[in-house]
Write a protein that holds these residues in place. Structure first.
Motif, short mmCIF file in Angstrom:
data_model
loop_
_atom_site.label_atom_id
_atom_site.label_comp_id
_atom_site.label_asym_id
_atom_site.label_seq_id
_atom_site.Cartn_x
_atom_site.Cartn_y
_atom_site.Cartn_z
N HIS A 62 0.86 -1.19 0.00
CA HIS A 62 0.00 0.00 0.00
C HIS A 62 0.90 1.23 0.00
CE1 HIS A 62 -3.26 -2.80 0.52
NE2 HIS A 62 -2.50 -3.41 1.39
N GLY A 63 0.58 2.19 0.87
CA GLY A 63 1.36 3.43 0.79
C GLY A 63 2.21 3.70 2.01
N PHE A 64 2.63 2.60 2.72
CA PHE A 64 3.45 2.85 3.92
C PHE A 64 4.79 3.43 3.50
CE2 PHE A 64 6.08 1.79 7.64
CZ PHE A 64 5.26 2.28 8.63
N VAL A 65 5.28 4.33 4.34
CA VAL A 65 6.52 5.04 4.05
C VAL A 65 7.68 4.05 3.88
CG1 VAL A 65 7.86 7.02 4.83
CG2 VAL A 65 5.64 6.52 5.89
N SER A 66 8.52 4.31 2.91
CA SER A 66 9.72 3.49 2.80
C SER A 66 10.94 4.38 2.98
CB SER A 66 9.77 2.77 1.45
OG SER A 66 9.75 3.72 0.41
N TRP A 67 12.02 3.78 3.46
CA TRP A 67 13.26 4.54 3.59
C TRP A 67 14.45 3.60 3.40
CZ3 TRP A 67 9.83 3.75 7.58
CH2 TRP A 67 10.26 2.97 8.65
N TYR A 77 -4.97 5.36 7.85
CA TYR A 77 -4.95 3.89 7.81
C TYR A 77 -5.07 3.36 6.38
CZ TYR A 77 -5.14 3.23 12.90
OH TYR A 77 -4.83 3.20 14.24
N LYS A 78 -5.98 3.98 5.61
CA LYS A 78 -6.16 3.52 4.23
C LYS A 78 -4.87 3.70 3.44
CE LYS A 78 -11.13 3.92 3.63
NZ LYS A 78 -12.18 4.94 3.61
N GLN A 79 -4.22 4.83 3.68
CA GLN A 79 -3.00 5.11 2.94
C GLN A 79 -1.91 4.08 3.25
OE1 GLN A 79 -2.49 8.06 0.97
NE2 GLN A 79 -0.45 7.36 0.38
N TRP A 80 -1.80 3.75 4.52
CA TRP A 80 -0.70 2.87 4.94
C TRP A 80 -0.98 1.39 4.73
CZ3 TRP A 80 0.85 5.43 10.28
CH2 TRP A 80 1.63 6.56 10.01
N THR A 81 -2.28 1.02 4.78
CA THR A 81 -2.56 -0.42 4.79
C THR A 81 -3.65 -0.84 3.81
OG1 THR A 81 -4.33 -0.30 6.44
CG2 THR A 81 -2.07 -0.43 7.28
N GLY A 82 -4.38 0.11 3.24
CA GLY A 82 -5.51 -0.25 2.39
C GLY A 82 -6.77 -0.52 3.20
N HIS A 83 -6.65 -0.58 4.53
CA HIS A 83 -7.82 -0.79 5.40
C HIS A 83 -8.16 0.51 6.11
CE1 HIS A 83 -7.80 -5.12 4.88
NE2 HIS A 83 -6.50 -5.12 5.13
N GLY A 84 -9.46 0.75 6.30
CA GLY A 84 -9.87 1.98 6.96
C GLY A 84 -10.00 1.81 8.47
N LEU A 85 -10.46 2.89 9.10
CA LEU A 85 -10.58 2.92 10.56
C LEU A 85 -11.47 1.80 11.09
CD1 LEU A 85 -10.06 4.30 13.29
CD2 LEU A 85 -11.88 5.92 12.74
N ASN A 86 -12.59 1.54 10.41
CA ASN A 86 -13.50 0.51 10.93
C ASN A 86 -12.84 -0.86 10.96
OD1 ASN A 86 -15.61 2.15 11.58
ND2 ASN A 86 -16.54 2.03 9.53
N TRP A 87 -12.03 -1.12 9.94
CA TRP A 87 -11.30 -2.40 9.93
C TRP A 87 -10.36 -2.48 11.13
CZ3 TRP A 87 -6.38 -4.32 9.97
CH2 TRP A 87 -6.21 -5.66 9.57
N PHE A 88 -9.67 -1.36 11.41
CA PHE A 88 -8.73 -1.35 12.54
C PHE A 88 -9.45 -1.46 13.88
CE2 PHE A 88 -5.46 -0.37 9.56
CZ PHE A 88 -4.31 -0.85 10.16
#
Lengths: 195, 867
Positions: B420-425, B648-659
């Protein structure tokens, strides 16, 4: 079948998670620690060791507390767990005196940790621990009935505690030179310590 | 299992009883929290919960918690004054806060400082960024423990925090830390790993004046005179290099710049004029060659050479020269550690390193160095902390143990992101050159480039400067090694004129207790009183609130929806190969008492009222980052739930309700994210020329400032040891050095009011006492239980009861926590209990490290029996 607990002293870090997790799980009253960590120093500076000794009821094979209980409130069940039935306990405290491991506490008054007014957690939990009776560790019997380990075992951050059937664990205990506390008393505890 | 007719559920959330934010599950029955336990689905805690975490319910239900906004009615401030707190509505509270903020801001953005510490650590980074990036004001953090250390971890292992690779380690030496045993970042996650390693034979050694948790669990305790760890480390370097000849030559040549030639006159690395590449000496044909040129067959580590008419030596030779004076016999006189012990430790460390060994992981052959030297709070709290920390951490490099299996590895050296969109370094991408120097931008979020980049930039633009506009109260311009620690403001605030800087008028203090966590009460009271207006955002009326004008309470962590705990690049989650990456949640498990909002809701409302929401949204878009459908419209308005949903969606593809339902999202960690070597050929600095580049720049800036600055001589290219200000006994009456330690249950001042922790402290034979070496006590005619006064030569005193013990160095007295003895009557259980050794430390130049703003707590004291 007899339950037993094994505490690996090499792994234990003395953090006290067992003590506070037990307070949570069992909702014990102020002054009651079914599980706690004793501390002592051995030797002289700089050749000194500080020992953290996790303590709980030893669930003895020959429990002195059972012998002295006048009403039969204290008993040992088929799995070797020593319990107090609060409905039969008259609060004579003979067991508190008889226990060589200071594993029992008489609950003297009904105040909570924040004074007379009990907090919501205390209101729920203290109902199970009537004032005027004696409290002690049950190896988290209600958890065992659900197929769970005792709370202190589950939470131990260093995985220093092993719980199970003594028949299954005795080989390992002997191999690793496990010992019991105050074995000279003949109480034959079912809590073992690994050096 | 649901009880009949009852509402009974287990809700995934996160602990907040310390800064680690372990994942937990809360058992809630009919609206009452009955149990908190570790969440086995999450690597953050791994299903375990420590002794502090298990007391969270008692904080939730603590009647001392403040849940309604309060305004001061008594204008007089001080511990002897009742603030006369008056309850006001939230609307009134926000109005006052916004008005005060705008009034102060109108006089200049640096007229305001926010302040935060770790009592709500999920907010730590976002609050810092909000302050600096969105609100454009000063931010003060008070990382007393890690000053200099995070900076050095950056230097050697890339990202702010590092730990021994416990699972594969065979010897760990802890200097002034309980890491892996009782405290520190991710203790709950590392304790079982180190316990397992110890059971398998890993030797644990603890160097500490006090026999704390780590020393207790250790195979060997090395009591040491406080402030001398650097001398011991330099001496271990001496033994390894000169007596045993144990060092990892191959690693030093390949992964460090130990072989780069250094001009003996300038101290700078010799570089080829045309390519600017460092030069090395090839002993096979006695020629200077370009680093990593095809014709380099070997690189000399020893020797003095002449190249282009300049005398030069490899950096390794210069380290060898520098440690030469630290013979074990000499170090013994400084440290009190017997020379024999120094030799034994060095030999075991060197031999256990097993130089030359390899290990195969996932089919890749890697160097295997199963030893680590680690350090933390005990080592930083000294003047010359940077040199000392450097000397200690240097030992890992000497035996080739950085960034390899079994050795010292970063919590999160590299992240290749997820699907998904989790930060990489990736450290290699920062400086695509041969020398890699950290990501302090990641840990400190300063937005700066790496230190290596900074030192290169310094060749054209000075790294040090004097701010003539008066906007640098923290004097960061004079400290090029200090990434962001504004500790000097404790000294300069209220005395701005003396420092040519403008004082700040408004303090917005969040989740911190500066009055208790730093130095002498007199100094901290002066600091607090120097502000014209103080807003405190807290869950308790701490000692600091005695100097507050407005209290904005936040709800307790079991009532709160926070930013994802540990999301900021997992700074608190030690990441080894068996620890997946994780994104977690902290969510309310019960409704907030009195509908008290969370700190995030409070700062969002304040931001709105001062008209800065677009700035904040823009900042979130850039730092998370929020992109595409998840990006916030900067002109829009969002509830916190909506913003978090997008994160959450940005980092994992899942939204708040999923978490909310699942609690944790994980993905596996790859070997190349854990062990940099052999996956990269970036080198770490053995010989570090940046200090030499900075030195004249600092000198020039200091001269311009007119301030009596100290420790310019500490800008050295190699580590060392220097005595701190009160190292030598000047008045024999003041002969003892107080130290304080964190126990597993006592880390932060906000824990002290917890009745279960208090009950254990009361029963603990050392709990609220002052521990003194039994022989020292006998010599001074003191005995167990005596009430004593501890007094320094600067006018500060603390009182307490002594207990005579063997587990403390004879020149030392020890006490838990350092910030006990609360003054607040609104902190009922903690009030007046224990002693606060932190209050014995003067806030002045002599007790500050001037490189990284570390705070020197070596303060000679006398002890007298009271009455």
């Amino acid at each position: 079948m007899t339950y037993c607990m094994v505490i690996d002293m090499k792994r234990c870090v003395g953090c006290g998670a067992c003590a506070t997790m037990c307070k949570q799980e069992n909702g014990t009253r102020p002054g009651v620690f079914r599980s706690k960590v004793m501390k002592k120093e051995i030797g002289k500076y700089p050749n000194v060791k500080r020992v953290n000794l996790p303590m709980l009821c030893m669930h003895c094979e020959n429990p002195p507390c059972v012998d002295v209980c006048p009403t039969g409130a204290t008993s040992k069940d088929k799995d070797g767990i020593v319990t107090v039935d609060p409905s039969e306990c008259v609060g004579c405290r003979a067991c508190v005196t008889a226990c060589p491991y200071e594993a029992r506490t008489f609950m003297e008054d009904g105040d909570g940790y924040f004074g007379k007014q009990l907090c919501p957690f205390e209101k729920v939990k203290y109902a199970e621990h009537p004032v005027g009776t004696v409290d002690k560790c049950t190896f988290c019997k209600p958890r065992l009935e659900k197929g769970l380990e005792p709370a202190c075992v589950q939470t131990c951050v260093a995985d220093a505690r092993i719980f199970g059937r003594e028949e299954d664990l005795m080989g390992m205990i002997q191999r690793r030179r496990g010992y019991t506390l105050r074995s000279e008393l003949g109480t034959a505890p079912h809590v073992y310590y690994l050096p | 299992m649901a009880k009949k007719g009852k509402q009974d559920e287990w809700i995934p959330t996160s602990c907040n009883m310390c800064f680690n934010g372990c994942s937990i599950r809360a058992h809630v029955v009919d609206g009452v929290v009955e149990k908190l336990e570790g969440n086995p689905d999450s690597p953050t805690g791994g299903g375990r919960l420590c002794g502090k975490g298990a007391t969270g319910i008692m904080q939730l239900y603590d009647p001392d918690r403040v849940t309604k906004p309060l305004v001061r009615t008594n204008p007089k401030k001080g511990f002897d004054q009742d603030p006369g707190w008056k309850e006001i509505s939230w609307d009134e509270a926000y109005e006052i806060a916004a008005k005060k903020w705008q009034e102060a801001y109108a006089k200049g953005p640096t007229n305001i400082t926010t302040y935060n510490m770790v009592a709500n650590n999920s907010m730590f980074y976002i609050f810092m960024l909000w302050s600096k990036g969105a609100m454009g004001v000063n931010w003060t953090g008070s990382d007393i423990c890690g000053a200099g250390i995070h900076r050095l971890y950056d230097q050697f292992s890339t990202t702010g925090n590092a730990a021994p690779d416990y699972r594969l380690c065979k010897m760990v030496i802890n200097f002034g830390t309980n890491a892996g045993v009782a405290t520190r970042h991710g203790f709950n996650m590392s304790a079982h790993r180190l316990a397992e390693a110890r059971e398998k034979g890993c030797k644990l050694v603890t160097v500490d004046p006090y026999m704390g948790a780590s020393a207790q669990a250790s195979d060997q305790w090395v009591p040491i005179r406080p402030g001398t760890d650097g001398a011991l480390a330099m001496s271990m370097g001496y033994v390894l290099v000169h007596e045993l000849g144990i060092y990892d030559a191959e690693y030093l040549k390949k992964y460090t710049n130990a072989a780069d030639l250094v001009d003996l006159e300038t101290g700078l690395i010799m570089r080829d004029e045309e390519t600017n590449k460092p030069l090395v000496w090839d002993p096979t044909d006695n020629t200077a060659k370009l680093l990593r040129a095809d014709d380099v067959q070997d690189q000399a580590l020893w020797g003095v050479y002449e190249v282009n008419g300049r005398k030069c030596s490899p950096g390794f030779q210069l380290y060898a020269d520098k440690v030469r004076q630290f013979t074990p016999e000499y170090a013994e006189t400084i440290t009190t550690v017997p020379a024999e012990t120094i030799r034994q430790l060095s030999r075991e460390f060197g031999e256990t390193a097993g130089i030359g060994q390899t290990i195969v992981i996932d089919g890749v052959t890697m160097p295997y160095r199963p030893v680590s030297v680690d350090l933390f709070s005990g080592v930083t709290r000294h003047k010359h902390a940077f040199l000392t920390e450097w000397a200690v951490l240097f030992l890992n490099m000497l035996v080739g143990a950085y960034n390899v299996p079994g050795g010292m590895i970063s919590f999160s050296a590299k992240c290749t992101g997820n699907d998904h969109g989790f930060v990489s370094w990736d450290p290699a991408s920062v400086d695509n050159e041969d020398l890699m120097l950290g990501h302090n931008g990641l840990y400190y979020n300063t937005g700066t480039t790496s230190d290596f980049q900074k030192s290169k930039d310094a060749l054209t633009t000075p790294a040090a400067h004097w701010d003539k506009t008066g906007q640098d109260l923290g004097l960061l311009g004079l400290q090029p090694f200090n990434p962001a620690e504004l500790h000097f403001t404790y000294m300069t605030q209220g005395r701005g004129k003396e420092y040519g800087q403008k004082d700040q008028e408004l303090l917005f203090c969040f989740a911190g207790n500066p009055v208790s966590n730093w130095g002498s009460e007199e100094d901290m009271v002066r600091y607090m009183e120097s502000f014209k207006y103080v807003i405190c955002l807290d869950i308790y009326l701490s000692d600091t609130t005695y100097f507050a004008d407005l209290i904005l309470p936040e709800c307790q962590y079991l009532e709160r929806l926070d930013p994802p705990p540990n999301a900021q690049y997992t700074h608190h989650t030690p990441g080894d190969l068996e620890t997946p990456w994780a994104v977690t949640i902290r969510q309310p498990v019960v409704p907030a008492k009195d509908n008290c909002p969370s700190s995030m809701e409070i700062i969002l409302e304040l931001t709105k009222r001062v008209g800065k929401l677009p700035n904040f949204y823009g900042l979130l878009n850039s730092i998370i980052p929020l992109t595409g459908d998840n990006a916030l419209d900067v002109m829009g308005e969002y509830r916190w739930e909506e913003i978090l949903d997008r994160i959450y969606k940005q980092w994992t593809g899942h939204g708040l309700n999923w978490f909310k339902k699942n609690g944790v999202y994980t993905w596996p960690r790859k070997p190349e994210e854990v062990y940099l070597y052999p996956f990269t050929d970036m080198r770490i600095p053995f010989y570090y020329e940046a200090p030499l580049i900075y030195k004249p720049q600092v000198e020039a800036a200091v001269k311009e400032s007119g301030i009596e600055w100290q420790q310019i001589e500490d800008y050295q290219p190699l580590p060392g040891w220097e005595p701190c200000t009160e190292f030598y006994v000047k008045n024999p009456e003041y002969d003892l050095l107080p130290v304080y330690y964190t126990s597993p249950l006592n880390t932060d001042s906000f824990l002290q009011n917890n009745p279960w922790i208090d009950e254990i402290n009361e029963a603990d034979p050392y709990g609220y006492t002052i521990e003194i070496n039994a022989e020292t006590a006998r010599r001074k005619g003191l005995k167990d239980g005596d009430l004593v006064v501890i007094e320094n030569s600067h006018g500060s005193k603390e009182e307490g009861r002594i207990v005579c013990v063997e587990g403390v160095h004879p020149e030392v007295i020890a006490s838990s926590s350092g910030c006990f003895n609360s003054r607040s009557e609104f902190f009922r259980r903690a009030q007046g209990k224990g002693v606060a050794f932190a209050k014995l430390c003067p806030v002045d130049h002599d007790h500050y490290d001037h490189l990284v703003a570390a705070y020197d707590q070596c303060v000679r004291c006398k002890i007298t029996k009271k009455g």
